[in-house]
Design an enzyme around this catalytic site. Sequence first.
Site, PDB file in Angstrom:
ATOM      1  N   TYR A 218       0.838  -1.200   0.000  1.00  0.00           N
ATOM      2  CA  TYR A 218       0.000   0.000   0.000  1.00  0.00           C
ATOM      3  C   TYR A 218       0.873   1.250   0.000  1.00  0.00           C
ATOM      4  CZ  TYR A 218      -3.320   3.554   1.506  1.00  0.00           C
ATOM      5  OH  TYR A 218      -4.072   4.705   1.582  1.00  0.00           O
ATOM      6  N   LYS A 222       1.343   4.212  -3.105  1.00  0.00           N
ATOM      7  CA  LYS A 222       1.203   5.654  -2.920  1.00  0.00           C
ATOM      8  C   LYS A 222       2.497   6.398  -3.257  1.00  0.00           C
ATOM      9  CE  LYS A 222      -3.089   5.655  -1.639  1.00  0.00           C
ATOM     10  NZ  LYS A 222      -4.121   6.301  -2.488  1.00  0.00           N
TER      11      LYS A 222
END
Length: 351
Positions: A218, A222
Site C-alpha cells: 500500500y 502511494k
Amino acid sequence: MTSSVSLEMPPRTTGFGLLTLDSQFLYRAKYPPKSTNLNGQTGIITGASTGIGLESCHQFLGLGLSRLILAVRSQKKGDDTAAALRKAFPKARVDVWILEMESYKSVQAFAARVDAELPRIDITILNAGMLSNDFELSKETGHERVVQVNYLSTFLLTILLLPILKAKAKANGTSPARLTVVGSGAALASKHGWQDQRPLLPAFDDLNRIPWNFGERYWSSKLLGQLFFTKLYACVDPDDVILNLVDPGLVKNTSLQRGPSESSLLLAVAIYVVTNIAGRSVKSGASSYVDAAVMKGKESHGCFIMDWELRPFAKFIYSPKGKDCAEVLWKETMAELKFAGVEDILANLKK
C-alpha cells in the site's frame, strides 16, 4: 516548466513514526468560511459510497454544489447513497455512475461519459483506493490489484480527464477546473526495496521479485503515485486545471481494506487499534478534500497537501535514486497506457 512549491521544499528528515504522531495530534481540520458557495458547480467524487468519500459528498453539497456524480463500484450502494444525499440536499442533482478501478475499460468508459454527458465539471476528487491483505492479480489487466487501483488506473483516469476538464472550463468561462488526487502520507513509510528492479512495473506482479507485505505494498503504491505526479503536473497549465495531491491523514471508520485474511490478522488488528487511538474523524479527513479542491489555489498546483498545508513529497523523491525511478516509472507507465493515447493527450494539453 511550472514550478511546484512542494518540490522546492527541502525533504523532511523526521522519521515516519514521529511525523505521523505530529500530524495526527498537532493539526486540526480547517473548514471553508460560511460564505463559500458552490452553487451552479458540478463535482465528481470516486469511491463516494463510504468513508471519507461519502463524508466529502456531504461537505461539498453542504456548500451548495449543484450537481454531484457518485463514481462507485456497486450500483446498489451507489443508489442507496444517492437516495440519502438527495433527501438531505433536495436542491442538488445527485447521479450514480459505475466506475470499476480494476478495469481499464471501465476507466475509459467513465471518462468518455464525463465528456459526453456533463456540460461542466468544476471539481473532481479521485478518492477511490484500496488496501489488500493478500497478493492477487486483477483479472482484466493481470497486474497486482493494489498497484492497479491506487496507481495505474488512478493516473489513467487523471490523464483522461485533464483535457476534458480544461475544455469544459474554458467553454463555460470557469477556468481553472480542479482535480485533486487522493494520496497518502503513508508513501513516506515505504522502504522502496524495489528501487533497482528493471523493468519496474512488472516486478510488482511477481512475488519472486518483490515479496508480499500488504502494508508495504500500500505504501509503495502511494509512493509510485508521488513519483509519477512530480512529472505529470508539469504537463498541465494551472490556468486550465489545478492539479494537486492530498493526504487526508490516518482516518477512523473507512472501508479502505478489502478481503481480510487470517495470515495478516494480527497486523490488521494492530492497525485497527492504532487507527482508533490516533485516527482523525471521517469529517476531519474529508475536510482536507474540500480544502484542496476549493480553498487552495494555483499555489497548490503540483503540490502535496498534508495537514491542510503544502508539504514536501516523500524524501526518496529528492534523492538521485528517486529521480531515476521517476524517469523509469514515467517511461514504463506511458508504455503501459499507450493503448489510451496518453502521450498524445499530454502533448496536446498546453496547446
